[in-house]
Design a protein around this motif. Structure first.
Motif, PDB file in Angstrom:
ATOM      1  N   ALA A   1       9.356  13.070 -10.626  1.00 43.80           N
ATOM      2  CA  ALA A   1      10.059  12.136 -11.547  1.00 43.80           C
ATOM      3  C   ALA A   1      10.667  11.571 -11.181  1.00 43.80           C
ATOM      4  O   ALA A   1      11.741  12.329 -12.582  1.00 43.80           O
ATOM      5  N   LEU A   2      11.871  10.927 -10.979  1.00 41.59           N
ATOM      6  CA  LEU A   2      12.995  10.223 -11.059  1.00 41.59           C
ATOM      7  C   LEU A   2      13.306   8.954 -11.624  1.00 41.59           C
ATOM      8  O   LEU A   2      12.615   7.734 -11.307  1.00 41.59           O
ATOM      9  N   PRO A   3      13.924   8.379 -12.696  1.00 38.15           N
ATOM     10  CA  PRO A   3      13.670   7.610 -13.544  1.00 38.15           C
ATOM     11  C   PRO A   3      14.963   6.712 -13.897  1.00 38.15           C
ATOM     12  O   PRO A   3      15.944   6.982 -14.053  1.00 38.15           O
ATOM     13  N   PHE A   4      15.367   6.475 -12.198  1.00 41.74           N
ATOM     14  CA  PHE A   4      16.474   5.790 -11.546  1.00 41.74           C
ATOM     15  C   PHE A   4      16.929   4.277 -12.931  1.00 41.74           C
ATOM     16  O   PHE A   4      18.055   3.832 -12.548  1.00 41.74           O
ATOM     17  N   ASP A   5      15.988   4.498 -13.496  1.00 36.20           N
ATOM     18  CA  ASP A   5      17.402   2.753 -14.184  1.00 36.20           C
ATOM     19  C   ASP A   5      16.048   2.719 -15.711  1.00 36.20           C
ATOM     20  O   ASP A   5      14.492   1.950 -15.738  1.00 36.20           O
ATOM     21  N   PRO A   6      16.293   3.922 -16.169  1.00 36.13           N
ATOM     22  CA  PRO A   6      15.285   3.830 -18.091  1.00 36.13           C
ATOM     23  C   PRO A   6      15.514   2.673 -18.439  1.00 36.13           C
ATOM     24  O   PRO A   6      14.857   1.967 -19.074  1.00 36.13           O
TER      25      PRO A   6
END
Length: 742
Positions: A411-416
């Motif tokens: 999982a990649l949090p690209f825009d928290p």
């Protein structure tokens, strides 16, 4: 220098196997200081030289000239207390030895290993080994490499069984190739648990890539020296005595002699060539070195193949990232761009499903929508680091029963800030594992009541479920780079949005307010215009007056909306709205604002009850903004034809204002975002079409700047009950009222 009296599986992981204090008996040892003075020897040194004395110079010993020359060379070439091994074939007392010297930790170790074959025979072995290395070198696949290697090693060493292990990420090892005597039980296809090689043994396999046990049933020979002498580090010694646990392990397998050659790739123990003989066996040093060279050829080839595969992955991943970033910069909706590149993302990460989310919207590919939404909901809020899971047991307990075939997550949090996630999923890999014996070490051994290595190595079958294929290092590196690219694009978008918003707010605050003021003034003029005498003139004046009122109402509403947007901008930038605190009678302010509401909405019943004056330190204008918003909410969201109740009372040093309307409870999912701006429930509300969902957001900030609280609750009662918003403000110590500016 003594080995522990008893070693079992409870302490074998801590056993100092590099300083055993003993050697194997098919050779003898001397060791010297960096000054060339004798520090110690093996108890069987009499076979090599007359009884030595501590502190004796190496030149004073009765050693073969070739050995003395090697000692001198070793001392002269020592760097940082280390040298590479040096070898000489010597004859002592009618026996032939391979004399192997090396320096380690400022000591020179001289080992005499007895050799049973002549120098001519060793030369023939070397020729055969060279041909074997050439055959291995020609292979172009890992499987071909290892299959050829085990056949060739068995051919030029003569071991009964030669196996090739490949280690997994959890350090368990699979036998992937085997050459053996026909009457032996095959071990190919079996897996051996990581615990079969303790950590310190794994370290030695990397440091010293070749180890030989000529006779498993040997009796170790102790090293002798001064009592205060530091233990001799034998990490690179060829005669080092091995752990009694390992000896027992081999005996349980029915092995009489063993040799292992490490395959080290990139500094890690990638694999092992394990050679077993059913009886004692000695392999000359030079032949063992040929096997070691062969293992180095395998390691170099494996590294080349892995590098080539990694380069292809890197190239493909870079293309995917570049194309994705280009689309993100052009596409208005980031989720659409991510979904459009779904094929590339799945292929470059070897994943089987994709879930992307932002601002509460979830898009799934290859996975059920409901499960995808549950996966996103299980992710941590405001995360900034990549999240990796490989097995179902790593997932939250409440989600595991719903996972089905899914086990791995990347999982990649690209825009928290917006809840932006790019989630890649892998299915579980159901494995049917044939273990080399049941991997359970807790069993009593034949040497007494102690934990011992397992006694049976018959294949023990197990089905392993709940784990996906582990995420490879190359893919994790690619994912980190992709996360960085996505974050940069999101930040660029956010900066552009902020710049546009600032420009818009400047326009709202300056360019629109002046024309709106002019329109409002024009409306006032129209309203007051006298249309003249007569019926026609009276009708015209009435029409103009109504038009003027409508213009004023619309312009005032636009002014309020502009004010709300500007307030929201100040809050978002961490700025205070600005309040000028003075003593204000909250009860009087409420009465005044309710009177205005009654005039504007004469059909609505306002039930006001106050208990005396309630003075608070407040900004009358801002506090009036809060009250007006709460009255407006009650009017728009309350049940029709039901009164709005307003209560003002002192309580525990506070003035409490409660505004209640008849209505059902606010749903839990909406309650959690009640004080957020631009709520979905507020936008396009048919009962309040001009609402933007900013009122409560701004009201809460105003109350906070007054050191107060704004809260929601629901009370059951007649019908659907009452929705209540309560404001608590500290009572003012001063009772001198200042007229409120509403």
């Amino acid at each position: 220098m003594a080995v522990p009296q008893q070693v079992d599986l409870q302490n074998c992981a801590d056993e100092p196997i590099h300083i055993p204090g003993h050697i194997q008996p098919h050779g003898a040892m001397l060791f010297f200081s960096a000054a060339g003075l004798l520090e110690g020897w093996s108890a069987n040194i009499a076979a090599i030289t007359a009884e030595p004395a501590l502190g004796q110079p190496y030149g004073a010993l009765d050693l073969p000239p070739a050995v003395a020359e090697l000692i001198q060379e070793c001392l002269e070439t020592m760097e940082d207390g280390e040298t590479a091994p040096m070898v000489a074939a010597v004859a002592v007392g009618g026996r032939e030895y391979d004399c192997v010297l090396h320096a380690h930790m400022d000591r020179v170790l001289v080992e005499f290993e007895a050799r049973d074959v002549s120098t001519d025979e060793v030369a023939q072995f070397a020729v055969k080994a060279h041909a074997s290395i050439d055959r291995v070198r020609r292979q172009r696949t890992v499987d071909g490499l290892l299959e050829t290697a085990v056949r060739q090693v068995r051919e030029f060493t003569g071991f009964d069984r030669v196996m090739a292990y490949v280690f997994r990420s959890d350090d368990s090892g699979d036998v992937v190739a085997e050459a053996r005597r026909d009457d032996l039980v095959p071990y190919r296809g079996q897996r051996y648990p990581a615990g079969d090689i303790p950590p310190q043994a794994r370290r030695l396999y990397v440091l010293n890539t070749l180890r030989m046990i000529a006779d498993v049933s040997y009796h170790a020979v102790p090293l002798l020296g001064a009592p205060d002498t530091a233990p001799l580090d034998m990490s690179f010694a060829v005669l080092r005595s091995v752990s009694p646990i390992h000896v027992e392990y081999l005996q349980n397998m029915g092995v009489g002699a063993s040799m292992s050659v490490s395959i080290v790739v990139g500094g890690r123990l990638w694999g092992l060539i394990a050679c077993h003989h059913m009886g004692p066996k000695r392999v000359p040093y030079s032949v063992r070195m040929a096997a070691d060279v062969l293992a180095q050829v395998i390691a170099a080839t494996v590294q080349s193949l892995e590098s080539r595969a990694e380069a292809q992955l890197v190239e493909h991943a870079a293309k995917v990232r570049t194309s994705l970033v280009e689309s993100l910069l052009l596409e208005e909706d980031p989720l659409e761009a991510l979904v459009q590149h779904g094929d590339g993302l799945l292929e470059s990460t070897h994943a089987q499903a994709l879930v992307v989310a932002q601002y509460g919207r979830v898009v799934c590919r290859g996975i059920d929508q409901a499960l995808g939404e549950a996966v996103v909901a299980s992710l941590p809020a405001e995360a900034h680091n990549m999240l990796v899971r490989a097995c179902a047991k790593e997932w939250p307990d409440d989600l595991r029963p719903r996972l089905g075939k899914w086990a791995g997550l990347l999982a990649l949090p690209f825009d928290p800030p917006s809840g932006g996630w790019c989630v890649l999923l892998r299915t579980e890999q159901i494995e049917h594992v044939a273990w080399g014996g049941k991997p359970d070490k807790i069993q009593a051994g034949r040497l007494g009541e102690r934990l011992t290595p397992r006694g049976s190595f018959e294949a023990w079958h197990e089905t392993v479920r709940g784990c996906s294929h582990p995420w490879e290092d190359g893919i994790l590196t690619h994912a980190r780079m992709m996360l960085g690219e996505l974050a940069r694009v999101s930040n660029a978008r956010r900066a552009q949005t902020e710049a546009t918003r600032a420009q818009l707010l400047a326009m709202l605050g300056h360019d629109l307010r002046d024309p709106l003021n002019s329109i409002n003034m024009a409306g006032m003029v129209l309203e007051r215009t006298d249309g003249g005498a007569g019926t026609g003139a009276g009708t015209g004046a009435t029409s103009k007056g109504m038009l003027g009122k409508r213009i004023q109402s619309s312009s005032n509403r636009m002014q309020r909306m502009i004010g709300q947007v500007l307030d929201m901008s100040r809050i978002d930038r961490g700025m205070a709205l600005g309040v000028e605190l003075q003593p204000v009678d909250l009860a009087a302010l409420v009465e005044e604002l309710v009177d205005e509401a009654r005039l504007a909405y004469p059909t609505i019943v306002y039930d006001v009850r106050t208990i005396g004056p309630s003075f608070v330190l407040a900004d009358g204008g801002r506090l009036g903004q809060v009250i007006s918003n709460l009255l407006s909410n009650a009017r728009h969201h309350g049940e029709p034809n039901q009164p709005i109740a307003i209560r003002v009372m002192p309580a525990d040093g506070h003035a409490v204002l409660e505004i209640a309307n008849a209505g059902a409870p606010i749903p839990a999912e909406a309650e959690s975002t009640l004080f957020n701006p631009f709520k979905r429930g507020s936008l396009h509300n048919p009962r309040n079409r001009t609402g933007m969902g900013l009122g409560l957001y701004i009201a809460q900030q105003i109350v906070r700047e007054h050191d107060g609280e704004l809260a929601y609750r629901h009370e059951d009662g007649d019908g659907s009950g009452q929705v209540i918003f309560a404001v608590r403000l500290p009572l003012a110590p001063c009772r001198t009222a200042v007229p409120a500016q509403s």
